[in-house]
Write an enzyme that holds these catalytic residues in place. Sequence first.
Site, PDB file in Angstrom:
ATOM      1  N   GLU A 227       0.896  -1.208  -0.168  1.00  0.00           N
ATOM      2  CA  GLU A 227       0.051   0.132   0.013  1.00  0.00           C
ATOM      3  C   GLU A 227       0.917   1.165   0.020  1.00  0.00           C
ATOM      4  O   GLU A 227       1.814   1.572   1.004  1.00  0.00           O
ATOM      5  CB  GLU A 227      -1.048  -0.132   1.330  1.00  0.00           C
ATOM      6  CG  GLU A 227      -2.082   1.170   1.200  1.00  0.00           C
ATOM      7  CD  GLU A 227      -1.801   2.379   1.708  1.00  0.00           C
ATOM      8  OE1 GLU A 227      -1.376   3.409   0.669  1.00  0.00           O
ATOM      9  OE2 GLU A 227      -1.807   2.514   2.661  1.00  0.00           O
ATOM     10  N   CYS A 261      -2.114   9.011   2.973  1.00  0.00           N
ATOM     11  CA  CYS A 261      -1.881   8.528   1.618  1.00  0.00           C
ATOM     12  C   CYS A 261      -2.875   8.683   0.677  1.00  0.00           C
ATOM     13  O   CYS A 261      -3.086   9.153  -0.560  1.00  0.00           O
ATOM     14  CB  CYS A 261      -1.677   6.969   1.700  1.00  0.00           C
ATOM     15  SG  CYS A 261       0.135   6.410   2.483  1.00  0.00           S
TER      16      CYS A 261
END
Length: 455
Positions: A227, A261
Site C-alpha cells: 500500500e 496516503c
Amino acid sequence: MFVSINPATGQPFASHPSHDAPAARDVLNACARAFPGWRDTPLAARLEALTRLAGLFEARLAPLSRLAAREMGKILPEAEAEVLRCARACRFYARQAPRYLAGETFPSETGRRMVVLEPLGVILAVMPWNFPYWQIMRAAAPILAAGNVLAVKPAPNVMSVAEALRELFAEAGFPEGTFRLLRVEEGLVAEAIAHPAVRGVTLTGSARAGAAVGAAAGAAIKKAVMELGGSDPFIVLADAVLEDCCTAAETARMRACGQACIAAKRFIVEAPLQAAFIDRLAKRLAAHVPGDPLDPGTTVGPLAREDLLDNLDRQVRESVAAGARLLLGGKKLPRPGYFYAPTLLANVKPGMPAFDEELFGPVAAVVEAADAEDAVRLANASPYGLGASVWTADTERGLAIARRIEAGMVSVNAVPRSDFRLPFGGVKRSGYGRELSRFGLTEFCNIKTLVVEDA
C-alpha cells in the site's frame, strides 16, 4: 537507538534501543516458535483476544491519543478518532472472521471437493508513521485473526506508539511471539524478509520503499502486499454543489496535516466553477490555526519530521517556479517545530511537482479542466492510483466517470477513506494487494484445495 521527537517543538522526549542483525533474527525465531500454538488455538479464542484488545483501546483512549499527538503531531481529536477506529476494527474481525474463514465445499459424484483457508506463518509488517496505531492495526487484526503471527517494523519516528501497542497486545492476552516489534534500520529489512520463518510481508509506505521491499520479497519468493503513496484526484464537475465539495475538499486535504496516503491532493475543477471553488477553499484554508496538537484551539499540527517539511517546501517552490500561482501560504512557519502554512496553489499542470509527486502536507493544488473528459484525462495522468473522488449533482454520471478513474477506491460525492468493511489498496505505483475486509483477511492465507475420493 531510535529517538522520539515531538514535531511541535523539535525536541526529543524518548529513546528506544534498536535490534542488530542477531537480535532481529531472535525476534523472528520467537515468532516462528509461537506460530504453531497460535495457529492451533481455536478461532473463537483468537477472536476473544481481539475483543479484549478492542476494550483496551477504548479504556486507554486518553493516554494513547495524547501519545500519538505528541509523537506524530496530529491534533488530539484526530488521534482519538484513530484509536477508536482500531477498536472498531478489532470488533469487526471478531464478528466476521468465522464467516470469512469458513471455506467452501463443492458437491461431487465421487467424493468431496473442499477449499480451506489456512494461515501462512510469520508475516512481516513494515509500517509508516502517519497513522501510527491504525496502520499497524489494519494489518494486525486480520493477520492475527487468520492464525498468522506478526513481526512489526515500526517507522523510526513513532517507536513510542509502537511500544504502547506491544503492551496492549500483551495485556489482551496474546501469547508471547504472536506480536513482536522489530526495531531495525532500513538496511536490515531485506535480511528480515529473507529469514526462513517469514512467509509474507505487508508494507505501507512510499513508492521508493515499496520498490525495495517488493524486490526483496520477490527475490525470496514471498507473498507481498504493497500500500504505497497516492496523488489522489478530487474531480469537481460544473454541476457540483459548491458548498458540499468545498467542505469535503478542506477535510480531505487537511486531515493529519495533509499527511494521509488517500487524501485528496489534486483538485481538478471544471473551468466554469474554478474561480468560485478557489475563493471558498482559500478562505477555509486560511482559517486554520497551526499550533500544539494538544491545544484545543489548534486545527492543524506540524509535519511529522523535518525532512518532510523540507521536501514539501521544495515541491511548492519548484511548482511556483514552473508557473503555478501561489494564492495562500507557501512557506515554513517561523516557530519551533516542523510547521508549514496551509497553502493553495492554482494553475497547476502536469510536469510540476505539485501535480506529478505526492504532496504530503497542508498544500492543495488546483488544476483546471476544460470539461469532464479533460478531468478524467488529468486524473489518470499520474503514476499513482490509490483513491479518487468525483463531485457532481448527477450521481449516475459521477458513477460512470468513477469507473474510468484508475484507482483502487473512487467515491462519488464523498471523501475516500480506509474502511475495515471494504477492501483497500491501489494500482500503478500505489501498490498491489488489498488490506481490510475479507480480502485483507485472506491475503496471507493458503487457499488450499482438498480432494477426497470415496473408497
